[in-house]
Write a protein that holds these residues in place. Structure first.
Motif, PDB file in Angstrom:
ATOM      1  N   LEU A 123     -11.995  34.924  18.652  1.00  0.00           N
ATOM      2  CA  LEU A 123     -13.228  34.936  17.865  1.00  0.00           C
ATOM      3  C   LEU A 123     -14.401  34.299  18.606  1.00  0.00           C
ATOM      4  O   LEU A 123     -15.567  34.593  18.299  1.00  0.00           O
ATOM      5  CB  LEU A 123     -13.004  34.235  16.526  1.00  0.00           C
ATOM      6  N   ASN A 124     -14.095  33.457  19.599  1.00  0.00           N
ATOM      7  CA  ASN A 124     -15.151  32.795  20.367  1.00  0.00           C
ATOM      8  C   ASN A 124     -15.486  33.497  21.677  1.00  0.00           C
ATOM      9  O   ASN A 124     -16.460  33.128  22.345  1.00  0.00           O
ATOM     10  CB  ASN A 124     -14.749  31.351  20.650  1.00  0.00           C
ATOM     11  N   GLN A 125     -14.695  34.479  22.058  1.00  0.00           N
ATOM     12  CA  GLN A 125     -14.967  35.202  23.303  1.00  0.00           C
ATOM     13  C   GLN A 125     -16.232  36.050  23.188  1.00  0.00           C
ATOM     14  O   GLN A 125     -16.551  36.576  22.110  1.00  0.00           O
ATOM     15  CB  GLN A 125     -13.796  36.136  23.642  1.00  0.00           C
ATOM     16  N   GLU A 126     -16.909  36.213  24.307  1.00  0.00           N
ATOM     17  CA  GLU A 126     -18.023  37.164  24.359  1.00  0.00           C
ATOM     18  C   GLU A 126     -17.454  38.573  24.271  1.00  0.00           C
ATOM     19  O   GLU A 126     -16.429  38.877  24.893  1.00  0.00           O
ATOM     20  CB  GLU A 126     -18.812  37.004  25.658  1.00  0.00           C
ATOM     21  N   PHE A 127     -18.112  39.418  23.504  1.00  0.00           N
ATOM     22  CA  PHE A 127     -17.707  40.816  23.373  1.00  0.00           C
ATOM     23  C   PHE A 127     -17.955  41.518  24.710  1.00  0.00           C
ATOM     24  O   PHE A 127     -19.057  41.469  25.250  1.00  0.00           O
ATOM     25  CB  PHE A 127     -18.516  41.467  22.257  1.00  0.00           C
ATOM     26  N   THR A 174     -20.507  37.161  20.228  1.00  0.00           N
ATOM     27  CA  THR A 174     -19.095  36.792  20.257  1.00  0.00           C
ATOM     28  C   THR A 174     -18.345  37.787  19.371  1.00  0.00           C
ATOM     29  O   THR A 174     -18.958  38.544  18.601  1.00  0.00           O
ATOM     30  CB  THR A 174     -18.868  35.370  19.705  1.00  0.00           C
ATOM     31  N   ILE A 175     -17.029  37.771  19.451  1.00  0.00           N
ATOM     32  CA  ILE A 175     -16.248  38.666  18.597  1.00  0.00           C
ATOM     33  C   ILE A 175     -16.479  38.322  17.125  1.00  0.00           C
ATOM     34  O   ILE A 175     -16.597  39.219  16.273  1.00  0.00           O
ATOM     35  CB  ILE A 175     -14.753  38.597  18.951  1.00  0.00           C
ATOM     36  N   ALA A 176     -16.566  37.042  16.799  1.00  0.00           N
ATOM     37  CA  ALA A 176     -16.840  36.639  15.415  1.00  0.00           C
ATOM     38  C   ALA A 176     -18.166  37.207  14.933  1.00  0.00           C
ATOM     39  O   ALA A 176     -18.276  37.717  13.801  1.00  0.00           O
ATOM     40  CB  ALA A 176     -16.844  35.116  15.306  1.00  0.00           C
ATOM     41  N   GLN A 177     -19.187  37.160  15.784  1.00  0.00           N
ATOM     42  CA  GLN A 177     -20.500  37.684  15.422  1.00  0.00           C
ATOM     43  C   GLN A 177     -20.479  39.208  15.302  1.00  0.00           C
ATOM     44  O   GLN A 177     -21.109  39.772  14.398  1.00  0.00           O
ATOM     45  CB  GLN A 177     -21.534  37.249  16.456  1.00  0.00           C
ATOM     46  N   LEU A 178     -19.741  39.862  16.192  1.00  0.00           N
ATOM     47  CA  LEU A 178     -19.609  41.318  16.130  1.00  0.00           C
ATOM     48  C   LEU A 178     -19.010  41.748  14.791  1.00  0.00           C
ATOM     49  O   LEU A 178     -19.508  42.687  14.143  1.00  0.00           O
ATOM     50  CB  LEU A 178     -18.716  41.803  17.274  1.00  0.00           C
ATOM     51  N   LEU A 179     -17.951  41.064  14.380  1.00  0.00           N
ATOM     52  CA  LEU A 179     -17.280  41.407  13.123  1.00  0.00           C
ATOM     53  C   LEU A 179     -18.195  41.166  11.929  1.00  0.00           C
ATOM     54  O   LEU A 179     -18.300  42.007  11.031  1.00  0.00           O
ATOM     55  CB  LEU A 179     -15.989  40.595  12.991  1.00  0.00           C
ATOM     56  N   ASP A 180     -18.860  40.024  11.921  1.00  0.00           N
ATOM     57  CA  ASP A 180     -19.744  39.695  10.796  1.00  0.00           C
ATOM     58  C   ASP A 180     -20.936  40.647  10.726  1.00  0.00           C
ATOM     59  O   ASP A 180     -21.420  40.983   9.640  1.00  0.00           O
ATOM     60  CB  ASP A 180     -20.226  38.254  10.925  1.00  0.00           C
ATOM     61  N   LYS A 181     -21.395  41.089  11.890  1.00  0.00           N
ATOM     62  CA  LYS A 181     -22.500  42.052  11.941  1.00  0.00           C
ATOM     63  C   LYS A 181     -22.064  43.407  11.389  1.00  0.00           C
ATOM     64  O   LYS A 181     -22.850  44.114  10.746  1.00  0.00           O
ATOM     65  CB  LYS A 181     -22.968  42.204  13.401  1.00  0.00           C
ATOM     66  N   THR A 182     -20.801  43.764  11.634  1.00  0.00           N
ATOM     67  CA  THR A 182     -20.270  45.038  11.139  1.00  0.00           C
ATOM     68  C   THR A 182     -20.160  45.030   9.622  1.00  0.00           C
ATOM     69  O   THR A 182     -20.537  45.991   8.945  1.00  0.00           O
ATOM     70  CB  THR A 182     -18.884  45.309  11.758  1.00  0.00           C
ATOM     71  N   SER A 183     -19.632  43.931   9.085  1.00  0.00           N
ATOM     72  CA  SER A 183     -19.490  43.776   7.637  1.00  0.00           C
ATOM     73  C   SER A 183     -19.427  42.283   7.333  1.00  0.00           C
ATOM     74  O   SER A 183     -18.587  41.582   7.887  1.00  0.00           O
ATOM     75  CB  SER A 183     -18.226  44.485   7.132  1.00  0.00           C
ATOM     76  N   LYS A 184     -20.292  41.807   6.473  1.00  0.00           N
ATOM     77  CA  LYS A 184     -20.391  40.378   6.187  1.00  0.00           C
ATOM     78  C   LYS A 184     -19.032  39.804   5.786  1.00  0.00           C
ATOM     79  O   LYS A 184     -18.387  40.283   4.860  1.00  0.00           O
ATOM     80  CB  LYS A 184     -21.398  40.139   5.055  1.00  0.00           C
ATOM     81  N   LEU A 237     -16.278  39.897   7.552  1.00  0.00           N
ATOM     82  CA  LEU A 237     -15.157  40.541   8.253  1.00  0.00           C
ATOM     83  C   LEU A 237     -14.650  39.639   9.368  1.00  0.00           C
ATOM     84  O   LEU A 237     -15.423  39.061  10.124  1.00  0.00           O
ATOM     85  CB  LEU A 237     -15.608  41.886   8.844  1.00  0.00           C
ATOM     86  N   THR A 238     -13.338  39.506   9.478  1.00  0.00           N
ATOM     87  CA  THR A 238     -12.761  38.690  10.536  1.00  0.00           C
ATOM     88  C   THR A 238     -11.384  39.204  10.918  1.00  0.00           C
ATOM     89  O   THR A 238     -10.873  40.157  10.302  1.00  0.00           O
ATOM     90  CB  THR A 238     -12.664  37.205  10.104  1.00  0.00           C
ATOM     91  N   VAL A 239     -10.806  38.616  11.936  1.00  0.00           N
ATOM     92  CA  VAL A 239      -9.438  38.928  12.363  1.00  0.00           C
ATOM     93  C   VAL A 239      -8.527  37.822  11.844  1.00  0.00           C
ATOM     94  O   VAL A 239      -8.786  36.640  12.094  1.00  0.00           O
ATOM     95  CB  VAL A 239      -9.338  39.026  13.900  1.00  0.00           C
ATOM     96  N   SER A 240      -7.497  38.212  11.103  1.00  0.00           N
ATOM     97  CA  SER A 240      -6.558  37.200  10.574  1.00  0.00           C
ATOM     98  C   SER A 240      -5.353  37.017  11.487  1.00  0.00           C
ATOM     99  O   SER A 240      -4.690  35.974  11.434  1.00  0.00           O
ATOM    100  CB  SER A 240      -6.090  37.613   9.184  1.00  0.00           C
ATOM    101  N   ASP A 241      -5.086  37.997  12.340  1.00  0.00           N
ATOM    102  CA  ASP A 241      -3.930  37.912  13.233  1.00  0.00           C
ATOM    103  C   ASP A 241      -4.049  39.004  14.290  1.00  0.00           C
ATOM    104  O   ASP A 241      -4.761  40.002  14.101  1.00  0.00           O
ATOM    105  CB  ASP A 241      -2.643  38.084  12.450  1.00  0.00           C
ATOM    106  N   PHE A 242      -3.364  38.835  15.393  1.00  0.00           N
ATOM    107  CA  PHE A 242      -3.264  39.905  16.381  1.00  0.00           C
ATOM    108  C   PHE A 242      -1.978  39.727  17.171  1.00  0.00           C
ATOM    109  O   PHE A 242      -1.446  38.623  17.272  1.00  0.00           O
ATOM    110  CB  PHE A 242      -4.484  39.939  17.320  1.00  0.00           C
TER     111      PHE A 242
END
Length: 277
Positions: free
Chosen positions: A243-247, A254-264, A266-271
């Motif tokens: 979540l802290n990596q640059e996209f 960051t990945i966290a920002q990318l997800l939130d930008k896509t849908s307020k 939105l996050t990754v719970s597991d991978f």
């Protein structure tokens, strides 16, 4: 008793073993087909025992996502050499492993390997038999599952790397494309955890000690080592937690920002990232 070519061919059709192996097994079993099959199974087990410590750096990774998109499974069937990974028997076995994972809803490797197949024998029995046939180690190297609001899978072009991404708080949004982007990020950047809270304590301790030693080698005062090491640890989190990596496609996010930008929200719970070799 005399062993005919028809007998050998029949055993070969039933077991998939080589002609010479079938002939030897029938000879040893005095023509008894069931005993001959047992001979072949023992041969497979001998090879499994003998090659137990051999490296398995080749193979195939398969992923499956349920029709409702809420659960996913990824398996890695590994072998010793690339030619074996390409043969039909090996690839069919990989599909059988995945089919068993899906049909039984197994969640751990031991349960998966104990799954009965159509002939009543377990999946592990089939793996052992194929080892006897090809003469090298075969192993379910990885088996992972995830569940979430939305699961997205990715298999790399070489067929030896697979990723499952579990997305939460989708709020009815189609997040398939961003899920694919995140999956490819995971494949390429190899994050060790979702965020800093998920990083194993031993890794944190190691990074702190590395940071202190680097600062010490640079001649920094002993009183500053802890602060410098914590700064390096924060850099480690940024580079190695998803979540802290640059996209990779847009370093301004960051990945966290990318997800939130896509849908307020939105996050990754597991991978899960599974690779062979």
């Amino acid at each position: 008793m005399a062993i005919t070519a028809a007998d050998v061919n029949k055993l070969r059709q039933e077991t998939g073993a080589g002609m010479m192996d079938c002939k030897k097994a029938l000879t040893e079993a005095n023509g008894d087909f069931e005993k001959a099959k047992e001979v072949l199974r023992k041969q497979g087990q001998k090879i499994a025992d003998k090659r137990a410590d051999n490296a398995t750096a080749e193979g195939i990774v398969l992923a499956n996502v349920s029709e409702d998109g809420k659960s996913g499974k990824v398996i890695a069937l590994a072998c010793e050499t690339e030619p074996v990974s390409k043969v039909a028997d090996f690839q069919n076995l990989a599909k059988a492993v995945m089919d068993a994972a899906v049909s039984t809803d197994a969640t751990d490797k031991a349960t998966l390997l104990a799954t009965p197949q159509a002939d009543g024998r377990t999946l592990q029995d089939h793996i052992t038999d194929l080892m006897g046939k090809i003469g090298e180690k075969i192993d379910v190297a990885s088996f992972e599952t995830v569940t979430a609001d939305k699961v997205v899978s990715y298999i790399h072009s070489n067929g030896k790397l697979g990723v499952l991404v579990a997305l939460a708080n989708t709020n009815g949004t189609d997040v398939t494309e961003v899920g694919k982007d995140v999956a490819m990020q995971i494949a390429a950047m190899k994050p060790v955890a979702l965020d800093k809270d998920g990083v194993d304590a031993t890794i944190v301790e190691r990074e702190i000690e590395i940071g202190k030693e680097q600062a010490r080698q640079e001649g920094k005062p002993e009183a500053m080592l802890e602060k410098i090491a914590m700064g390096k640890l924060n850099k480690f989190y940024k580079e190695n937690t998803l979540l802290n990596q640059e996209f990779v496609k847009d370093s301004s996010l960051t990945i966290a920002q990318l997800l939130d930008k896509t849908s307020k929200g939105l996050t990754v719970s597991d991978f899960k990232r599974v690779a062979i070799g």
